[in-house]
Design an enzyme around this catalytic site. Structure first.
Site, mmCIF file in Angstrom:
data_model
loop_
_atom_site.group_PDB
_atom_site.id
_atom_site.type_symbol
_atom_site.label_atom_id
_atom_site.label_comp_id
_atom_site.label_asym_id
_atom_site.label_seq_id
_atom_site.Cartn_x
_atom_site.Cartn_y
_atom_site.Cartn_z
ATOM 1 N N SER A 145 5.814 -1.826 -2.313
ATOM 2 C CA SER A 145 5.718 -2.811 -3.421
ATOM 3 C C SER A 145 4.648 -2.414 -4.434
ATOM 4 O O SER A 145 3.622 -3.071 -4.553
ATOM 5 C CB SER A 145 5.494 -4.236 -2.896
ATOM 6 O OG SER A 145 4.653 -4.327 -1.784
ATOM 7 N N GLY A 203 0.842 -1.204 0.000
ATOM 8 C CA GLY A 203 0.000 0.000 0.000
ATOM 9 C C GLY A 203 0.872 1.247 0.000
ATOM 10 O O GLY A 203 2.104 1.166 0.130
ATOM 11 N N LEU A 204 0.224 2.367 -0.138
ATOM 12 C CA LEU A 204 0.932 3.647 -0.190
ATOM 13 C C LEU A 204 1.692 3.921 1.106
ATOM 14 O O LEU A 204 1.355 3.364 2.157
ATOM 15 C CB LEU A 204 -0.077 4.788 -0.400
ATOM 16 C CG LEU A 204 -0.844 4.823 -1.719
ATOM 17 C CD1 LEU A 204 -1.894 5.943 -1.676
ATOM 18 C CD2 LEU A 204 0.100 5.030 -2.901
ATOM 19 N N SER A 205 2.663 4.799 1.021
ATOM 20 C CA SER A 205 3.346 5.262 2.231
ATOM 21 C C SER A 205 2.313 5.905 3.160
ATOM 22 O O SER A 205 1.503 6.724 2.717
ATOM 23 C CB SER A 205 4.419 6.289 1.843
ATOM 24 O OG SER A 205 5.033 6.797 2.997
ATOM 25 N N GLY A 206 2.307 5.506 4.404
ATOM 26 C CA GLY A 206 1.351 6.047 5.369
ATOM 27 C C GLY A 206 0.015 5.329 5.412
ATOM 28 O O GLY A 206 -0.870 5.685 6.188
ATOM 29 N N ALA A 207 -0.142 4.288 4.595
ATOM 30 C CA ALA A 207 -1.431 3.568 4.570
ATOM 31 C C ALA A 207 -1.649 2.756 5.843
ATOM 32 O O ALA A 207 -2.802 2.536 6.247
ATOM 33 C CB ALA A 207 -1.503 2.669 3.335
ATOM 34 N N GLY A 208 -0.557 2.292 6.457
ATOM 35 C CA GLY A 208 -0.702 1.528 7.708
ATOM 36 C C GLY A 208 -0.016 0.169 7.709
ATOM 37 O O GLY A 208 -0.280 -0.668 8.569
ATOM 38 N N LYS A 209 0.909 -0.039 6.774
ATOM 39 C CA LYS A 209 1.568 -1.347 6.652
ATOM 40 C C LYS A 209 2.369 -1.706 7.905
ATOM 41 O O LYS A 209 2.233 -2.799 8.448
ATOM 42 C CB LYS A 209 2.500 -1.360 5.424
ATOM 43 C CG LYS A 209 1.787 -1.063 4.119
ATOM 44 C CD LYS A 209 2.748 -1.019 2.943
ATOM 45 C CE LYS A 209 3.790 0.069 3.004
ATOM 46 N NZ LYS A 209 3.227 1.439 2.959
HETATM 47 P P1 ADP Z 1 3.118 2.672 6.329
HETATM 48 O O1 ADP Z 1 3.938 1.613 7.030
HETATM 49 O O2 ADP Z 1 2.136 2.077 5.360
HETATM 50 O O3 ADP Z 1 3.951 3.747 5.705
HETATM 51 P P2 ADP Z 1 2.405 3.491 9.016
HETATM 52 O O4 ADP Z 1 1.977 2.202 9.643
HETATM 53 O O5 ADP Z 1 3.805 3.966 9.308
HETATM 54 O O6 ADP Z 1 2.194 3.386 7.431
HETATM 55 O O7 ADP Z 1 1.405 4.666 9.402
HETATM 56 C C1 ADP Z 1 -0.001 4.511 9.345
HETATM 57 C C2 ADP Z 1 -0.705 5.527 10.252
HETATM 58 O O8 ADP Z 1 -2.110 5.353 10.094
HETATM 59 C C3 ADP Z 1 -0.415 5.317 11.739
HETATM 60 O O9 ADP Z 1 -0.349 6.571 12.368
HETATM 61 C C4 ADP Z 1 -1.648 4.533 12.215
HETATM 62 O O10 ADP Z 1 -1.928 4.739 13.595
HETATM 63 C C5 ADP Z 1 -2.762 5.156 11.353
HETATM 64 N N1 ADP Z 1 -3.934 4.271 11.190
HETATM 65 C C6 ADP Z 1 -5.228 4.642 11.397
HETATM 66 N N2 ADP Z 1 -6.078 3.618 11.185
HETATM 67 C C7 ADP Z 1 -5.308 2.560 10.831
HETATM 68 C C8 ADP Z 1 -5.602 1.186 10.510
HETATM 69 N N3 ADP Z 1 -6.854 0.716 10.464
HETATM 70 N N4 ADP Z 1 -4.566 0.376 10.204
HETATM 71 C C9 ADP Z 1 -3.291 0.837 10.223
HETATM 72 N N5 ADP Z 1 -2.941 2.114 10.516
HETATM 73 C C10 ADP Z 1 -3.926 2.974 10.830
#
Ligand code: ADP
Length: 179
Positions: free
Chosen positions: A90, A16-22
């Protein structure tokens, strides 16, 4: 730890996108798996790029090479009974499908949040830099993201709590491990 817990590995691939929650979801899963006695290892995109893929950039060729390296390690670990959690943007479907075929035991998790939400979160300040033209080829801004067509799990992280999304992934992981 029962033997059935350790016999068969699995790769859980968060895309998923950067910041999506991976990373957030991967960490939540890691806690659940560790508590259940499963051998677990995380391959986080940011960490991989500092070590295993140090020196690679963000061209399509380098992104594909990054994913191939992660896939190679994930396959080795999976083969030896580890539950591997990969969190990496990815962005390209073809290479994700390639590592899926290579690994076999594979759960793809589409961590789906709209670009606007990821940009609002901007955990690492990267979107701001990409919009300012300081970062070129940033996924979602001026580089493509190809969503999975048939992911085993899809989490809408703009609509779901972390707990809800993690529970969805956990259910599928448990079902797959039990197979
Ligand atoms: P990534 O690894 O995709 O770049 P991050 O995990 O670092 O993303 O950041 C995701 C942000 O979104 C976090 O601040 C997290 O608390 C927030 N968030 C809100 N809802 C969700 C959810 N359902 N699943 C994952 N992250 C979430």
């Amino acid at each position: 730890m029962t033997s059935s817990n350790t016999q068969r590995g699995l790769t859980v691939w968060f895309t998923g996108l950067s910041g999506a929650g991976k990373t957030t979801l991967s960490q939540a899963l890691e806690r659940r798996l560790a508590a259940g006695g499963y051998p677990v290892e995380s391959l986080d995109g940011d960490v991989v790029r500092q070590r295993l893929s140090k020196g690679l950039g963000f061209s399509k060729a380098d992104r594909d090479e990054n994913i191939r390296r992660i896939g190679f390690v994930a396959e080795l670990l999976t083969r030896h009974g580890v539950v591997v959690l990969v969190s990496a943007i990815s962005p390209y479907r073809e290479i994700r499908d390639e590592v899926r075929r290579q690994i076999g035991r594979f759960v793809e998790v589409y961590v789906n949040a709209p670009l606007e939400i990821c940009e609002q979160r901007d955990q690492k300040g990267l979107y701001k830099r990409a919009r300012a033209g300081e970062l070129r080829g940033f996924t979602g801004i001026d580089d493509p993201y190809e969503p999975p067509l048939n992911p085993e799990v899809e989490c809408h992280t703009d609509l779901e709590t972390v707990e809800r999304s993690a529970a969805k992934v956990w259910r599928v992981v448990q079902a797959t491990l039990g197979r």
